[in-house]
Design a protein around this motif. Sequence first.
Motif, PDB file in Angstrom:
ATOM      1  N   ARG A  13     -19.662  28.312 -31.677  1.00 25.34           N
ATOM      2  CA  ARG A  13     -19.080  29.658 -31.695  1.00 25.34           C
ATOM      3  C   ARG A  13     -18.028  29.811 -30.610  1.00 25.34           C
ATOM      4  O   ARG A  13     -16.971  30.397 -30.831  1.00 25.34           O
ATOM      5  N   ALA A  50     -14.946  28.054 -31.673  1.00 32.01           N
ATOM      6  CA  ALA A  50     -14.257  28.797 -32.738  1.00 32.01           C
ATOM      7  C   ALA A  50     -13.458  29.959 -32.173  1.00 32.01           C
ATOM      8  O   ALA A  50     -12.340  30.243 -32.626  1.00 32.01           O
ATOM      9  N   GLU A  51     -14.006  30.656 -31.163  1.00 35.83           N
ATOM     10  CA  GLU A  51     -13.250  31.753 -30.546  1.00 35.83           C
ATOM     11  C   GLU A  51     -11.995  31.239 -29.862  1.00 35.83           C
ATOM     12  O   GLU A  51     -10.933  31.866 -29.935  1.00 35.83           O
ATOM     13  N   ASP A  86     -10.255  28.531 -30.651  1.00 33.25           N
ATOM     14  CA  ASP A  86      -9.282  28.144 -31.687  1.00 33.25           C
ATOM     15  C   ASP A  86      -8.619  29.357 -32.297  1.00 33.25           C
ATOM     16  O   ASP A  86      -7.401  29.374 -32.554  1.00 33.25           O
ATOM     17  N   LYS A  87      -9.406  30.406 -32.542  1.00 34.26           N
ATOM     18  CA  LYS A  87      -8.841  31.629 -33.129  1.00 34.26           C
ATOM     19  C   LYS A  87      -7.862  32.293 -32.179  1.00 34.26           C
ATOM     20  O   LYS A  87      -6.819  32.823 -32.595  1.00 34.26           O
ATOM     21  N   ALA A  88      -8.147  32.266 -30.876  1.00 33.81           N
ATOM     22  CA  ALA A  88      -7.245  32.890 -29.902  1.00 33.81           C
ATOM     23  C   ALA A  88      -5.924  32.142 -29.818  1.00 33.81           C
ATOM     24  O   ALA A  88      -4.857  32.757 -29.676  1.00 33.81           O
ATOM     25  N   HIS A  89      -5.960  30.839 -29.953  1.00 32.84           N
ATOM     26  CA  HIS A  89      -4.706  30.073 -29.910  1.00 32.84           C
ATOM     27  C   HIS A  89      -3.856  30.333 -31.151  1.00 32.84           C
ATOM     28  O   HIS A  89      -2.623  30.357 -31.081  1.00 32.84           O
ATOM     29  N   HIS A  90      -4.460  30.557 -32.275  1.00 32.36           N
ATOM     30  CA  HIS A  90      -3.694  30.787 -33.513  1.00 32.36           C
ATOM     31  C   HIS A  90      -3.190  32.209 -33.632  1.00 32.36           C
ATOM     32  O   HIS A  90      -2.192  32.451 -34.324  1.00 32.36           O
ATOM     33  N   ASP A  91      -3.841  33.164 -32.985  1.00 30.80           N
ATOM     34  CA  ASP A  91      -3.483  34.581 -33.152  1.00 30.80           C
ATOM     35  C   ASP A  91      -2.744  35.124 -31.950  1.00 30.80           C
ATOM     36  O   ASP A  91      -2.910  36.280 -31.558  1.00 30.80           O
TER      37      ASP A  91
END
Length: 720
Positions: A147, A150-151, A153-158
């Motif tokens: 988890r 995943a957070e 990775d999501k922060a780098h993409h958004d």
Amino acid sequence: PWDPALTRLQATQQDASFSEAGYDPKKKGKKKEGELLSSQEYVPPPLPMPGDDFSMPVREIIKPDNQLRLTELELNEEVAKMLTANNPAAPKNVARFNMKAFGYKFEPMVEQTIVHYATDGWLLHKGAEEAKRQIDMERMEQEASQRFQAELDKAHHDKRGDDDDAPDDSRQLRNQFNFSERAAQTVNYPLRDRETYTEPPPTATVSGAATQWEIYDEYIKDLDRQKTEEAMKARAGKKNQAPVAAPPPQGPAGTHTPNSNDVMHSANLGQATCILDRMANQNMFEEIAMDFKYWEDASDSFRPGEGSLLPLWKFQSEKSKRRQVTSICCNPLYLDLFAVGYGSYDFLKQSSGLIHIYSLKNTSHPEFTFQTESGVMCLHFHPEYANLLAVGCYDGAVLVFDVHAKSHAPIYAATVRTGKHNDPVWNIFWQADEAQKALQFVSISSDGNVNLWTMNKSELTHESLMKLRVVTGKAGGGKADEGSSPAGGDEDAAAGAGGLAGGCCLDFKKQPGQENVYLVGTEEGSIHKCSKAYSSEYLSTYQGHNLAVYAAKWNNIHYRTFLSASADWSVKLWDSQQPKKPVMSFDLNDSVGDVAWSPLSATVFAAVTDDGKVHVFDLNENKLMPMCSQKVVKKAKLTKLVFNPKWPILLVGDDKGCVTSLKLSPNLRKRSVPEKGQKETAEELECAKLEKVLEVAHKTDPDALHHAPAPSGAAPVAVV
């Protein structure tokens, strides 16, 4: 060297041996069935060639003579054996006690298992509870890590812009800049200065004048002293040169007398040892010594009508454990010294007597010890010559000891020839003879005699002061009270007198000029006031007790009053001018062994009872109840008590041979202090306090109004 002929000879012998055994090496195959060859026959191997270093070693088998010989059929026979799990070393006759059958029976089953190896492993079965918990923890850690990844990775993409806040990746950063600083400040206590003041050492101014003739006399004395020392040294040298040395002098008990050359038995070593012993004891009991010097009960300020007693030291020795404390007396010169007499009040348990002289500076061991043939019942120090100790014994004898003397034997002793008492001596007091300037003391016994003993150069002589008679008439009869003539007084005494009365206690008046007046307590419960000038009758008789009077004590400051303690559980306060009835009476719920006035106050006194309690009264504070009633000992009876004349210390003795020292709290030792500009002294203020108590007691008693006491300034009615 190799010999071909010898080789051929060996080969021929080998072929011959094979042919004898039935085997032809040239023929191949098995032997016939009819020709059986014995299996026990052994064929030796061929001998190695001489000088052949590479030949095989010869194995020689030696067959013992007693070896079992089996045939081929017996060797080929199969023998079946069964393996079991039984332990051959397990016991087979284990017997245990059977409670049901009430007997020993053999155990049918015996443990056959033997553990050869055991170890603890770290492997867990997957189905076990511990293994399941570990698997769950690993799965939870793995899910949390997924988890978090995943957070990230999501922060780098958004990522939206520079103004947006970056994701919290502090947990991922592991460098020297990722730290937090925390600080706290504790409370600083304010500093305080403490000061104390010690008592200044006593100082004295000494001055003198020396004249020429005094200096000359001192020089002459010093010259004579030097000549004497030289003469003594010369005599000592002649004695050392003698061929046979004389034995050292011995004392009466076989001990060596102290010699100036013997360091181990010298007086200086004894004094130094005594000082070291006192220092060691003061270090051992340092807390008690500090309480004796500085302790003050702070709770007295919150309870004005109550007080307390603090136990300090206990004085006891191995010799005194099976004896009873029968008397305690403080030394008038050395106030830290006090003498304790040991005896027995039981007629059937009489033994030898013992005297211990203790010091408050050394509480573990007595300073002096004296032994008597009979039990000690009373003792008293001389008020001027503090080294003289008068002792009264159970067998009626009176003794005089010199404490400073090296011998432990009495210097004076009353025997049957000199006229000792027939019954135990219950009290003894020193008295000064102004006319003869001789040393005298008075003793009282239960045989009804009050004797005056005089110390002559060779022996003790006695004269009878009073023969106690049982008075059957009214109280208050006597010459001094009725003012009759000597003849009339004798007739009244003879008419109202019965047999001899047993004396129990004695006390002389403390008033200057009237030291010859004394009180006598009897076994019948009567108290008689007598005088050394009149030996035929009593001055007054005080009847208020129903049983024996154990103590009668004059007041140390107010000379008109005295106390009496009896076995009827009561302590009574008397006015010597009112013999008909006591001024006050106190019931203590048990037999009273002794009573004593405080030397510091005219209204404070203490009493001891058989239940182990010490009762301290202050009539100025409470006229009905004691200010302190404290149990001091367990499973013991208190017999005697005495106040220290200087310090607020109360010494109490019991029937187990132990003396306990108690310190009075501030409420129990209040003393009147005159103010600045006040003409009255402290003694006069103390007398005024007791006068107020007596006045209130007389007002509450209607019978005493017709016999009002004289004012404190007037001289009391007594015969001098």
